[in-house]
Design a protein around this motif. Structure first.
Motif, PDB file in Angstrom:
ATOM      1  N   ASP A  12     -11.253  -6.225  -6.822  1.00  0.00           N
ATOM      2  CA  ASP A  12     -10.637  -6.609  -5.551  1.00  0.00           C
ATOM      3  C   ASP A  12     -10.656  -8.125  -5.393  1.00  0.00           C
ATOM      4  OD1 ASP A  12     -13.207  -7.341  -4.783  1.00  0.00           O
ATOM      5  OD2 ASP A  12     -13.540  -5.575  -3.546  1.00  0.00           O
ATOM      6  N   LYS A  35      -8.180  -3.825  -3.135  1.00  0.00           N
ATOM      7  CA  LYS A  35      -8.952  -2.661  -3.570  1.00  0.00           C
ATOM      8  C   LYS A  35      -8.023  -1.577  -4.106  1.00  0.00           C
ATOM      9  CE  LYS A  35     -12.711  -3.433  -0.255  1.00  0.00           C
ATOM     10  NZ  LYS A  35     -13.463  -2.883   0.890  1.00  0.00           N
ATOM     11  N   THR A  36      -8.339  -1.104  -5.293  1.00  0.00           N
ATOM     12  CA  THR A  36      -7.564  -0.014  -5.887  1.00  0.00           C
ATOM     13  C   THR A  36      -7.999   1.319  -5.281  1.00  0.00           C
ATOM     14  OG1 THR A  36      -9.193   0.278  -7.638  1.00  0.00           O
ATOM     15  CG2 THR A  36      -7.390  -1.269  -8.076  1.00  0.00           C
ATOM     16  N   GLN A  59      -2.243  -9.313  -5.607  1.00  0.00           N
ATOM     17  CA  GLN A  59      -2.615  -9.190  -4.210  1.00  0.00           C
ATOM     18  C   GLN A  59      -1.690 -10.070  -3.389  1.00  0.00           C
ATOM     19  OE1 GLN A  59      -5.597 -11.549  -2.783  1.00  0.00           O
ATOM     20  NE2 GLN A  59      -6.370 -10.211  -1.199  1.00  0.00           N
ATOM     21  N   LYS A 119      -2.680  -1.044  -4.385  1.00  0.00           N
ATOM     22  CA  LYS A 119      -3.893  -1.649  -3.830  1.00  0.00           C
ATOM     23  C   LYS A 119      -3.747  -1.870  -2.333  1.00  0.00           C
ATOM     24  CE  LYS A 119      -4.842  -4.157  -8.122  1.00  0.00           C
ATOM     25  NZ  LYS A 119      -5.060  -5.469  -8.758  1.00  0.00           N
ATOM     26  N   ARG A 153       0.836  -1.204   0.000  1.00  0.00           N
ATOM     27  CA  ARG A 153       0.000   0.000   0.000  1.00  0.00           C
ATOM     28  C   ARG A 153       0.868   1.250   0.000  1.00  0.00           C
ATOM     29  NH1 ARG A 153      -3.334  -1.610   5.365  1.00  0.00           N
ATOM     30  NH2 ARG A 153      -1.187  -1.404   6.105  1.00  0.00           N
TER      31      ARG A 153
END
Length: 701
Positions: free
Chosen positions: A271, A241-242, A366, A236, A200
């Motif tokens: 996601d 989640k973007t 992810q 993400k 992130r």
């Protein structure tokens, strides 16, 4: 009247009515209450100025937290330790940053504290100031040399759980301190694109809590600010989640529009549950944002959007979606079972969820889908045309170079090969046959058994193949060797450490040295870190001990045989091959006039290891061999020549009495004389006149 020494001692010792624990508790309470008189009285009674209350708080830390400068000075004068740590590793210095008190920070810095010191969770004073929005403290710490882009350091266990790695900028973004964010970026040069251990960046941290009413305005402002300063919009959160999806969840059309206008974002990215930004907007019945996404080309043929709108009784939303060709189509997905055992669950998850396709590739960047970290980024699971693959993602410029290299490996048996590739949005997606584990992981799994000799044979061949392509690896770490379902080992270089050899023998020699360490690491079963293994870790009672020791020594000393020759080293010979080699030598030397000369190499340093071998061998066996059924008795001498003669004669002229006594001949002699094979081999090899006797190919073994 002057107090006596005895009365002075009594004054500094806890009274019989109050224990040291009582005084410590009272001292901390007095400090927190800001009661200077009580603090002085308790110290006079003997309260320990460095005593610790619950959770390891010292009076000094309590005074700092309470922002009581006068008490901080007093406690320091009375001997309070500025370096003391709470149970979580925090110090008075980090507490001063939380309080934002520049005077106390300066006082503590003058005591010699490290400005980038951190607690057990990796928080520095600079990070704490950013988290709590203490701008003046932040500026002071920066002026004193605080590292602006320092990432949160955590323990190895926490790092494995992807905790830590955040920066002060991420903290300020997360807590909504817009003015601090601007200061960090504009005045201190904070990097907006550093990512934490969950991948992130600052933008994701800014938007994560943006749904909360009290955080909405600051999150939007910070989001726009970061976009203006070049933040990567494709980062993400831990759920995949973007920034676009988070902006939709915040119900901020301005931020959604700003993200889309960047032109770098994949509007249909989803996601971990397969939800796209449009799906989230429809689920939240946000018509304005849904309309904006549809206008910008969001796909309406995924996620059964009409069904969601119907469930919400959202007639306007349904009409909008149908206007953009959405249809109510029940999705049926046939059952599918991956080949991979290790990655089965994540592959099935990838198969089931919606993902925007990149050519024929389906991938989800992810953490749960990441199978390996490298210095150049992560390796992810993927499905290319239904085939299970490992995917390396690179910017097109760097990726083209990698692609060219991996294409050269196409005809190599033990170098990782390129399966397919895709290109999109300035990135190249290199797809490789999926492996189960790397060598490091495999060795550390107690249930995974490995034929070490066979594994090293493949490892040697992999390095030979790389050298034959003109490259030295320069990073022969067990994490760079991959093992597939069938147990086959492949070498890769995802860290781009390889170098063109171009006649530089030092590069080859460094690979040989690294290979020597790797041999020891494998033979030790991975139970000791690669850089700590030594020959002392080899089991002296191992049947291959002498050969393994010689092999490692040959690698480390840059033996002239090189990898080609060392790949035929006796370590790799089977038990029967070793015994057959020993038998064959007598046939080669029996007709020579000077047999001893065969084992007297000009530079030989090793003497025959069994000068009394006739006493080691079974007495009955020796007597039978001394007195063959035909001919007179023969007396064996204690030299290598007669030992080889006996081995050859015994095996060529078997005697049931001997077989009943010792069983398998090879097993018996190799166990009794474990150093014989390598001694004979090296004696021959080091003797220029007879070195061809050591060629096992010539012996047709």
């Amino acid at each position: 009247m002057e107090p006596t020494a005895h009365s002075q001692q009594e004054a500094s010792t806890p009274s019989s009515m109050e224990t040291a624990e009582d005084l410590a508790f009272k001292l901390n309470v007095a400090v927190r209450d800001g009661n200077r008189e009580d603090v002085l009285e308790l110290l006079e009674k003997g309260a320990d100025v460095n005593s610790k209350a619950e959770s390891g708080w010292t009076p000094l830390q309590s005074a700092v937290q309470a922002n009581k400068e006068d008490l901080v000075w007093l406690l320091m004068e009375k001997g309070a330790c500025p370096y003391a740590r709470k149970d979580n590793g925090g110090t008075a210095f980090t507490e001063a940053a939380i309080a934002g008190n520049v005077n106390i920070l300066e006082l503590l810095l003058d005591c010699g504290l490290n400005i980038n010191d951190h607690d057990d969770n990796g928080f520095t004073a600079f990070m704490e100031a950013a988290w709590y929005g203490r701008k003046e403290a932040l500026k002071f710490l920066y002026s004193k040399g605080a590292n602006v882009n320092l990432r949160r350091a955590v323990s190895e266990e926490k790092a494995k759980l992807h905790k830590g790695g955040a920066t002060a900028l991420m903290d300020a973004c997360r807590e909504g301190h817009f003015s601090v964010v601007k200061t960090l970026v504009q005045e201190m040069g904070a990097d907006v694109n550093i990512c934490d251990n969950r991948g992130r960046n600052a933008l994701i941290h800014a938007l994560k809590k943006g749904c909360a009413k009290e955080r909405y305005e600051s999150a939007v402002s910070i989001g726009h600010f970061l976009l203006d300063h070049g933040v990567d919009v494709n980062s993400k959160d831990e759920c995949g989640k973007t920034a676009l999806i988070l902006a939709v969840e915040m119900r901020s059309p301005d931020l959604v529009k700003a993200l889309l206008e960047k032109g770098e974002i994949d509007i249909d990215d989803a996601d971990e549950k397969g939800n796209t930004a449009l799906m989230v907007a429809v689920e939240g019945n946000d018509y304005n944002i849904a309309n904006l996404l549809c206008e910008k080309g969001a796909r309406t043929d995924v996620g059964n959007l009409i069904a969601i709108a119907n469930r919400k009784r959202a007639c306007d939303m349904e009409r909008l979606l149908r206007q953009y060709n959405a249809r109510l189509v029940p999705e049926t997905l046939k059952d599918w079972e991956p080949n991979s055992k290790r990655w089965r669950d994540q592959l099935k998850k990838l198969y089931k969820i919606y993902r925007p396709m990149i050519g024929k590739l389906k991938i989800f960047q992810q953490i749960q889908q990441r199978i390996q970290n490298t210095s150049q980024g992560g390796i992810y699971l993927g499905l290319h045309g239904g085939t299970e693959v490992a995917v390396r993602i690179s910017r097109s410029t760097e990726g083209d170079k990698e692609k060219t290299f991996f294409e050269q490996c196409g005809n190599c048996e033990h170098l990782l090969k390129l399966f397919q590739f895709e290109e999109a949005g300035g990135y190249i997606y290199l797809c490789f046959p999926l492996w189960e584990k790397n060598l490091e992981e495999h060795l550390q799994e107690p249930e995974d058994q490995m034929d070490y000799k066979d594994a090293l044979r493949m490892i040697f061949q992999a390095v030979r193949e790389l050298h034959s392509l003109g490259f030295a690896h320069q990073n022969l770490h067990p994490s760079n060797f991959f093992i597939d379902l069938g147990g086959k080992i492949y070498l890769a270089d995802f860290d781009n450490k390889r170098k063109l050899i171009e006649g530089n023998k030092e590069l080859v020699n460094s690979d040989l040295e690294a290979l020597g360490r790797l041999v020891l690491y494998v033979l030790r079963g991975g139970r000791k870190p690669l850089q700590q293994v030594s020959t002392e870790d080899l089991a002296a009672n191992s049947p291959d001990y002498r050969e393994a020791l010689d092999l490692v020594g040959s690698l480390v000393s840059h033996d002239e045989r090189g990898l080609e020759g060392l790949s035929k080293h006796p370590y790799f010979w089977s038990k029967q091959t070793r015994f057959k080699f020993l038998k064959s030598i007598w046939n080669k030397i029996k007709d020579l006039h000077d047999r001893k000369a065969v084992f007297q190499a000009p530079n030989a340093t090793e003497s025959f290891p069994y000068p009394s071998w006739t006493k080691k061998i079974d007495e009955d066996v020796l007597n039978i061999m001394k007195n063959p059924r035909k001919g007179g008795p023969f007396r064996y001498r204690n030299d290598v020549i007669d030992l080889l003669r006996l081995i050859r004669n015994l095996d060529e002229h078997p005697d049931i009495r001997i077989s009943n006594k010792i069983g398998d001949h090879a097993e018996y002699f190799l166990k009794l004389f474990p150093a014989l094979t390598i001694y004979v081999y090296n004696s021959l090899r080091q003797n220029p006149e007879y070195s061809h006797f050591a060629d096992i190919q010539a012996l047709s073994l």
